[in-house]
Design a protein around this motif. Sequence first.
Motif, PDB file in Angstrom:
ATOM      1  N   HIS A  70       0.870  -1.174  -0.080  1.00  0.00           N
ATOM      2  CA  HIS A  70       0.154   0.004   0.009  1.00  0.00           C
ATOM      3  C   HIS A  70       0.775   1.180  -0.019  1.00  0.00           C
ATOM      4  N   ALA A  73       2.564   2.287  -3.359  1.00  0.00           N
ATOM      5  CA  ALA A  73       1.436   2.739  -4.129  1.00  0.00           C
ATOM      6  C   ALA A  73       1.061   4.297  -3.733  1.00  0.00           C
ATOM      7  N   HIS A 276      -1.053  -3.990  -7.076  1.00  0.00           N
ATOM      8  CA  HIS A 276      -0.660  -2.913  -7.677  1.00  0.00           C
ATOM      9  C   HIS A 276      -1.582  -1.613  -7.269  1.00  0.00           C
ATOM     10  N   TRP A 277      -1.573  -1.445  -6.034  1.00  0.00           N
ATOM     11  CA  TRP A 277      -2.545  -0.418  -5.408  1.00  0.00           C
ATOM     12  C   TRP A 277      -2.606   0.989  -6.150  1.00  0.00           C
ATOM     13  N   GLU A 278      -1.372   1.326  -6.757  1.00  0.00           N
ATOM     14  CA  GLU A 278      -1.398   2.740  -7.443  1.00  0.00           C
ATOM     15  C   GLU A 278      -2.488   2.791  -8.490  1.00  0.00           C
ATOM     16  N   TYR A 281      -5.403   3.931  -6.271  1.00  0.00           N
ATOM     17  CA  TYR A 281      -5.008   5.129  -5.849  1.00  0.00           C
ATOM     18  C   TYR A 281      -5.094   6.205  -6.728  1.00  0.00           C
TER      19      TYR A 281
END
Lengths: 379, 312
Positions: A70, A73, A276-278, A281
């Motif tokens: 997290h 990201a 790949h939380w980006e 986000y």
Amino acid sequence: MKLRITNHRSTLLIAVFALAGGLFLQACGGGEKAVAPEAAMEAAPGNGVPVKAAFIYVSPVGDAGWTLAHDKARLVVDELPYVETAYTEAVPEGAEAERTLNQYVRDGYNLIFTTSFGYMDPTINVAATSPDVTFMHCSGFKTAPNVGTYFGRMYQPRYLTGMIAAKMSKSNVLGYVAAHPIPEVIRGLNAFALGAQSVNPKIKVHVVWTQTWYDPAKEREAAESLLDVGADVIAQHQDTPAPQQAAEKRGRYSIGYNSDMSSFAPAAHLTAPIWHWEVVYNKVVEQVHTGTWTSSQYWGGLADGVVGLSPYSDLVPQDVRDLVEAKKAAIVSGAWDVFTGPINNQAGELWVPEGEVMSDGDMLGMTKLVEGVVGTIPK
Amino acid sequence: MEASPLVLVVAVLQAAVRSGTPILFVCIGEIYAERSGVLNVGLEGLMLVGAIAGFSVGYSVGNPVVGVIAAAIAGALFSLIHAYVTITLRADQIVSGLTLTILGTGISGFFGKPMIGQVGPGFDQIAIPGLSSIPILGQVLFRQDAMVYLSYLLVPIAWWVMYKTHLGLAIRSVGENPATADSLGVSVTKVRYGCVLFGGAMAGLGGAYLSLAYTTMWIEQMSGGRGWITLALVIFAAWNPARAMLGAYLFGGADALQLRVQAVGIEIPTYFLMMLPYVLTITILVLASRASMRRRIGAPAALGLPYAREER
């Protein structure tokens, strides 16, 4: 236990010093850190609102797993000119979470990500009193006009890692170090087993539940127990890389989780299903910036890129990679998904009939195991 | 490829020793501290300090032995805080111990930041020639890492010092009746300082076992509650280093067993196995709370009480 206070003055003094010292160190260690606003903020494109995004983490960023993914990201969105971010790590799930959330609201943050299932009720509670703030809760199922949820179809890359594990196995026994017996973990385990069976019908997946997210010694021991019964590839769901090291020490293979764990076990680590939380986000931050955000339940998969595989180890042969990439392409295109029938349950009874695809609701509430998994769900 | 039952039994016992070893180190140290009358509930913090000191020094010099020494020194130095505030300032031991846990968590997290994601040197399994070929017992006890062997040496020494030497007598008398010990010329302060520092060093070793032997990495709060478990283990062991060894392996063994039962695929309620050591501990705690029983199992009479000469 009876608390005997013998010397009130010095006791109090020590307690105060300790608390101050502990808090200071936590703060230095990145406990609560606000990044200075970017100078370019005024010149933000699209004349949208500046976004002050706060992240609430359940474990320290130093966990090398869930929270680290997290935070990586967070650093990506922090690069955007109209975004500033802050985070608080190791926030207990419960009243303490509400306090932290309220603090961020008071400090003027207009977007808050709560990154653990247990923050669900605190998020909903605080959101009810802060209608101008957007909340995004990871892995939950409750929403509100200003609360959305987000999660990823981790079972898709897990299926692919199951294929790789089965191709690399010589003993036809795979080991799965499972965390807590909840649908998310069960889904991942089943997907891994189905992937493994798709390339080798004889494969067995032995499972051990540690009932931890975060206890390296215990997780190593769980991996050892699977290695002892002949497993030659170890997969895991916990946040620490301890099972990877156990596999490497015994000269076997491993599949990581969360982030690329290859640095911990270069000779064992084949690949890892990673976050790949980006992807989430970036999108949410932009929506809040442009005022287009609306509450929804996001559950993206390989097609969105919110989940994926870490780079293959050199140990994975080209023909296996080709096989996996072909399957991945089928999932990405939407032509096929993991829980497509025929699937039998552990007892050998038909669970998902041929040609049928399990609904999202059934997947999110999964409580039984597929055929070929050795072990039971703790009750 | 299915493993035979005997192989699995050996594996469980071997794992029992391995997972009992970190708490065994911590337990021996705490027994000494408590025998001298000082309760230290900051073991969790001390372990973390030991784990990060051991890992970072071991990593920097590339030698785990140096890391272990550093962990012991760091643990002893950190426990100096506890010794000073409880022995010299005579503050409450529980408050000070809890402080140590908070501080230790913070300090280790702070200094550990650059170590995250690094893989350090570690102790590998060494089979002792001859001894390791004894059936079952040899495989269980003598196919372990160097730190386990170190614990084999420390337990008898700790027992011998405690029960067979003047020093041990001094320690025990300070914990039972400091005023009497003082009148006989034993320095209560020196003995207690020594025991608390030794306890800190041993907790440091326990932490180092986690970051240098069990795994070869540092992650924050990696002690996972073992410091607290050790407090129960001390009572379980009735403040006796030899019984601590048995208790530590039992605690470790229960966990190792439930994991292997699962791995084989046998259907038994694992929750029951997991709670077994705690049930035993609670039973002993309940028994120990009765004064007559307390005496019989050997709780030091002056445990938790600061000593001041004037108050004699």
